[in-house]
Write a protein that holds these residues in place. Structure first.
Motif, PDB file in Angstrom:
ATOM      1  N   GLN A 268      40.368  28.156  45.454  1.00 34.35           N
ATOM      2  CA  GLN A 268      40.580  26.712  45.454  1.00 34.35           C
ATOM      3  C   GLN A 268      41.952  26.348  44.890  1.00 34.35           C
ATOM      4  O   GLN A 268      42.317  25.184  44.859  1.00 34.35           O
ATOM      5  CB  GLN A 268      39.477  26.016  44.649  1.00 34.35           C
ATOM      6  CG  GLN A 268      39.528  24.507  44.767  1.00 34.35           C
ATOM      7  CD  GLN A 268      38.233  23.853  44.382  1.00 34.35           C
ATOM      8  OE1 GLN A 268      37.176  24.454  44.492  1.00 34.35           O
ATOM      9  NE2 GLN A 268      38.290  22.629  43.929  1.00 34.35           N
ATOM     10  N   GLY A 269      42.716  27.321  44.464  1.00 36.26           N
ATOM     11  CA  GLY A 269      44.057  27.054  43.958  1.00 36.26           C
ATOM     12  C   GLY A 269      44.177  27.150  42.463  1.00 36.26           C
ATOM     13  O   GLY A 269      45.244  26.887  41.901  1.00 36.26           O
ATOM     14  N   ILE A 270      43.069  27.510  41.762  1.00 35.56           N
ATOM     15  CA  ILE A 270      43.115  27.637  40.312  1.00 35.56           C
ATOM     16  C   ILE A 270      43.860  28.916  39.945  1.00 35.56           C
ATOM     17  O   ILE A 270      43.621  29.977  40.526  1.00 35.56           O
ATOM     18  CB  ILE A 270      41.686  27.682  39.726  1.00 35.56           C
ATOM     19  CG1 ILE A 270      40.938  26.392  40.054  1.00 35.56           C
ATOM     20  CG2 ILE A 270      41.719  27.907  38.224  1.00 35.56           C
ATOM     21  CD1 ILE A 270      41.473  25.166  39.391  1.00 35.56           C
ATOM     22  N   ASP A 271      44.745  28.817  38.965  1.00 29.85           N
ATOM     23  CA  ASP A 271      45.460  29.986  38.469  1.00 29.85           C
ATOM     24  C   ASP A 271      44.467  31.055  38.016  1.00 29.85           C
ATOM     25  O   ASP A 271      43.412  30.739  37.455  1.00 29.85           O
ATOM     26  CB  ASP A 271      46.355  29.562  37.299  1.00 29.85           C
ATOM     27  CG  ASP A 271      46.982  30.737  36.586  1.00 29.85           C
ATOM     28  OD1 ASP A 271      47.894  31.362  37.136  1.00 29.85           O
ATOM     29  OD2 ASP A 271      46.516  31.043  35.464  1.00 29.85           O
ATOM     30  N   ARG A 272      44.786  32.332  38.253  1.00 26.35           N
ATOM     31  CA  ARG A 272      43.844  33.415  37.954  1.00 26.35           C
ATOM     32  C   ARG A 272      43.465  33.472  36.481  1.00 26.35           C
ATOM     33  O   ARG A 272      42.313  33.739  36.132  1.00 26.35           O
ATOM     34  CB  ARG A 272      44.413  34.750  38.426  1.00 26.35           C
ATOM     35  CG  ARG A 272      45.686  35.218  37.731  1.00 26.35           C
ATOM     36  CD  ARG A 272      46.181  36.513  38.360  1.00 26.35           C
ATOM     37  NE  ARG A 272      46.501  36.296  39.769  1.00 26.35           N
ATOM     38  CZ  ARG A 272      46.499  37.265  40.691  1.00 26.35           C
ATOM     39  NH1 ARG A 272      46.221  38.502  40.339  1.00 26.35           N
ATOM     40  NH2 ARG A 272      46.809  36.995  41.935  1.00 26.35           N
ATOM     41  N   ASN A 273      44.433  33.211  35.597  1.00 28.99           N
ATOM     42  CA  ASN A 273      44.122  33.232  34.169  1.00 28.99           C
ATOM     43  C   ASN A 273      43.239  32.048  33.777  1.00 28.99           C
ATOM     44  O   ASN A 273      42.342  32.180  32.935  1.00 28.99           O
ATOM     45  CB  ASN A 273      45.414  33.214  33.349  1.00 28.99           C
ATOM     46  CG  ASN A 273      46.243  34.459  33.573  1.00 28.99           C
ATOM     47  OD1 ASN A 273      45.741  35.573  33.508  1.00 28.99           O
ATOM     48  ND2 ASN A 273      47.527  34.277  33.855  1.00 28.99           N
ATOM     49  N   THR A 274      43.479  30.919  34.408  1.00 25.33           N
ATOM     50  CA  THR A 274      42.633  29.745  34.163  1.00 25.33           C
ATOM     51  C   THR A 274      41.218  29.985  34.680  1.00 25.33           C
ATOM     52  O   THR A 274      40.234  29.644  34.012  1.00 25.33           O
ATOM     53  CB  THR A 274      43.232  28.504  34.844  1.00 25.33           C
ATOM     54  OG1 THR A 274      44.554  28.300  34.354  1.00 25.33           O
ATOM     55  CG2 THR A 274      42.394  27.280  34.567  1.00 25.33           C
ATOM     56  N   ALA A 275      41.103  30.573  35.875  1.00 25.48           N
ATOM     57  CA  ALA A 275      39.773  30.887  36.428  1.00 25.48           C
ATOM     58  C   ALA A 275      39.000  31.803  35.488  1.00 25.48           C
ATOM     59  O   ALA A 275      37.805  31.595  35.233  1.00 25.48           O
ATOM     60  CB  ALA A 275      39.931  31.541  37.803  1.00 25.48           C
ATOM     61  N   ALA A 276      39.682  32.819  34.954  1.00 26.42           N
ATOM     62  CA  ALA A 276      39.024  33.756  34.038  1.00 26.42           C
ATOM     63  C   ALA A 276      38.621  33.059  32.747  1.00 26.42           C
ATOM     64  O   ALA A 276      37.540  33.318  32.199  1.00 26.42           O
ATOM     65  CB  ALA A 276      39.950  34.935  33.739  1.00 26.42           C
TER      66      ALA A 276
END
Length: 702
Positions: A268-276
């Motif tokens: 969905q466009g969320i940064d990978r670190n933010t998703a984690a």
């Protein structure tokens, strides 16, 4: 030459595949036997508890050994081959041999030894300690074994430690025998919790997961998320809440739900670190949510001498505040980072394609050859894309709620013990799933086949998921036993009070730090038990109610899962997201910062735990208002960036709303401050979200 290399590679892959199938068969057989045995014990209590713990720990040591065996060892380096082909089989066999020794010598060790043990007892006890430490290292990493090892070193070299840590020291023989063959230490209360409450409810969670609970919560989360501007990011919050309540482990929750939610968030466009970080924070709190609370509710009721109903009642509002704050923080962070929000179906289709592209026809883990159907990510995503809203998604999974309702009825109405209630809940779960399969599948034969496969796989999952926790509880039991032997547990609580100088706020701060330290890298229940035995008495000395003290410690033991340097939930999610651990940990702390305030809030506002009218009705919304105010201030965002002045004002007003009742002033003045702060917060929220304009539009449309 290339043909030769290709042939050797094919042979190696063939041997690896055969080893993997052998590993799966061994875990499946152990799982079936383990589930049958533990259900038998839960129903009959047919043997003494110490004997039961011998079987339980022996079985779990074997399960960890098999689960940690790497089928790729044949193609690895020399040390890797030696570890997998020699050390792990020897440790697995030794674990079984130790259990057999304890079983065959039980009467002598338990009733006839009167503290006098043979040289063989000492040797077997030493082997048990070493096995527990190393198998725990394999399952959880190095931190937890280091804690156990530190306890042993402390016991042996007590005279060399300063201050309150100083003691006479213990001889090696007494240390080993007291921790093992004397049925203290390893075979004590913490392992007993693993052998009863933890195992039975992890088995229950495994059956729910195999019968579709994970896909159900993912689907409900996705449908619910479609109603919010932050979109599918709320999937992580909702699915982690549901799964975490039954599996009781931040690590397991991060691994299971994160494998699905993190790719969706990234798509969905969320940064990978933010998703984690979103998944880390969401996964850390599932075990505080009633009615199951990851088995913690039953343990807390036992230790405090109160009822299960009382514990889940006082735990409900803090849990709702926890997840309400997380959902709001995730919403704000998603909007702040400007994710490219698309239609839900489009995102899921892209995620499905990505999963399909990654799934080569290669057998890598036991899940790849599993008889069960619930580990298929693309299948879960396909089911999520079906038409219908959140209500229809909820209704489709009602068969999963029936066992939970039965559990609550057995515990609250019939007053069954948690172990006996857990047995009947699992018994109800199995035929319920079979009926659901038959009613929703056209081909009855296929329905029965998938049901049998899922049931067998649930047995495997239940024992494998329990095994690592059982080893961790054995190590922590040894650690607590050592502290008891040295007298440290008796002095630690008083030392905390003395160190704080009797200042209540300072004592709470010390208790928080201690609970987080004791919880790092440990399963939640083990962390809670260790922390509460050492810390809760000090809080009780200064007048905190025993249940409040337990919840205060429990929350911080949970939050250790997102606290560096260990932050076990962040480690798992950063690997799943291919992110950077320290960035994930930093964002997790930012998202979860209000949650570190929450335990102080319910200590200062006991109406959140012990319901009253109108106190609870007023305090709960104010607490939520204050927590989301802190969240927005730390994120520096509320429907747009916040200036430093706005950020500071938001923090001051939020703290005023939350802690005005404990300010050193008369009640009417404190109430006035609280009301003023609440009005200021509401006005600021309305201004930043342009509520007047929205109301005018609604009035105009009407």
């Amino acid at each position: 030459m290339p043909d030769s290399n290709t042939s050797e590679q094919a042979d190696s892959e063939g041997r690896g595949s055969r080893l993997l199938r052998a590993k799966y068969a061994a875990l499946l057989a152990l799982g079936i036997g383990g589930v049958i045995y533990h259900l038998w014990f839960a129903y009959t209590g047919g043997i003494e508890m110490d004997k039961h713990m011998i079987i339980h720990l022996g079985m779990m040591m074997l399960a960890v050994g098999i689960a940690q065996f790497d089928v790729r060892a044949l193609s690895g380096g020399l040390l890797h081959r030696l570890d997998n082909l020699v050390v792990i089989p020897v440790e697995s066999a030794a674990g079984v041999a130790v259990a057999v020794y304890f079983w065959t010598n039980y009467n002598r060790l338990a009733y006839q030894s009167i503290g006098i043990y043979t040289e063989m007892d000492f040797i077997v006890g030493t082997v048990l300690i070493l096995l527990s430490l190393d198998l725990t290292r394999r399952a959880f990493g190095i931190m937890l074994p280091l804690v156990g090892l530190a306890g042993l070193v402390y016991a042996l070299f007590g005279p060399y430690f300063p201050g309150i840590l100083n003691h006479q020291g213990l001889p090696l023989e007494r240390l080993v025998t007291s921790s093992t063959v004397a049925f203290n230490g390893i075979y004590d209360i913490i392992l007993q919790v693993s052998a009863t409450y933890i195992v039975i409810f992890i088995i229950f969670a495994a059956f729910l997961e195999s019968y579709g609970a994970l896909g159900y919560f993912i689907k409900v989360g996705a449908k619910a998320g479609s109603y919010f501007k932050s979109g599918i990011t709320q999937t992580a919050v909702i699915s982690s809440l549901g799964m975490g309540s039954v599996n009781g482990s931040a690590a397991a929750n991060s691994a299971t739900t994160g494998a699905f939610t993190i790719p969706l968030l990234k798509d969905q466009g969320i940064d990978r670190n933010t998703a984690a970080s979103i998944e880390s924070v969401a996964s850390s709190g599932g075990q505080i949510m009633p009615p199951i609370m990851g088995a913690a509710a039953f343990i807390m009721a036992d230790i405090t001498g109160t009822s299960y109903t009382h514990i889940i009642t006082i735990g409900l509002l803090p849990a709702l505040l926890f997840y309400g704050t997380v959902a709001f923080a995730v919403h704000s962070l998603t909007l702040k980072e400007g994710a490219d929000l698309e239609e839900l179906t489009g995102n899921l289709e892209e995620a499905d394609t990505e999963f399909d592209d990654d799934s080569e026809d290669v057998v890598r883990t036991v899940d790849d050859i599993s008889l069960g159907t619930q580990s298929d990510r693309s299948g879960i995503l396909d089911d999520t894309k079906k038409s219908g809203g959140v209500l229809s998604a909820l209704v489709e999974g009602m068969y999963l709620w029936l066992p939970v309702l039965v559990l609550v009825y057995l515990l609250m109405v019939l007053r069954f013990t948690p172990l006996f209630a857990g047995f009947w809940t699992i018994v109800v779960t199995i035929p319920t799933a079979l009926v659901q399969r038959i009613l929703t599948t056209d081909d009855n034969r296929e329905a029965v086949r998938t049901f049998v496969g899922d049931t067998l796989d649930a047995c495997r999952l239940g024992i494998v998921n329990t095994a690592a926790i059982a080893l961790a509880t054995a190590v922590m039991g040894m650690f607590v036993g050592v502290l008891n032997l040295t007298g440290f547990t008796q002095t630690f609580a008083q030392s905390l009070v003395n160190l704080s100088g009797g200042v209540f706020a300072l004592l709470l701060l010390f208790a928080m730090v201690a609970a987080i330290l004791f919880g790092m890298g440990m399963p939640t229940v083990a962390a809670y038990i260790v922390s509460v035995l050492l810390i809760a008495p000090s809080l009780a000395q200064l007048g905190v109610r025993i249940e409040t003290a337990h919840f205060f410690v429990f929350y911080f033991a949970i939050l250790s899962a997102i606290t560096p340097p260990v932050a076990i939930a962040c480690i798992i999610t950063s690997e799943l997201a291919n992110g950077k651990f320290w960035r994930v940990a930093k964002k997790s702390l930012l998202l979860g910062a209000p949650l570190f305030v929450l335990p102080y809030v319910f200590v200062a506002n006991e109406e959140l735990l012990y319901w009253s009218v109108p106190g609870t009705l007023v305090t709960a919304p104010l607490a939520f208002l204050g927590l989301i105010g802190i969240s927005n201030a730390l994120l520096k965002y509320m429907n747009g960036p916040l200036s430093r002045l706005e950020q500071g004002g938001l923090l001051v007003a939020s703290v005023g709303v939350l802690f005005a009742p404990v300010l050193p002033m008369n009640g009417s003045m404190a109430l006035g401050i609280r009301v003023a702060c609440a009005v200021a917060l509401l006005a600021f929220l309305g201004w930043k979200n342009d509520v007047p304009a929205q109301l005018r539009r609604i009035a105009g449309a009407a």
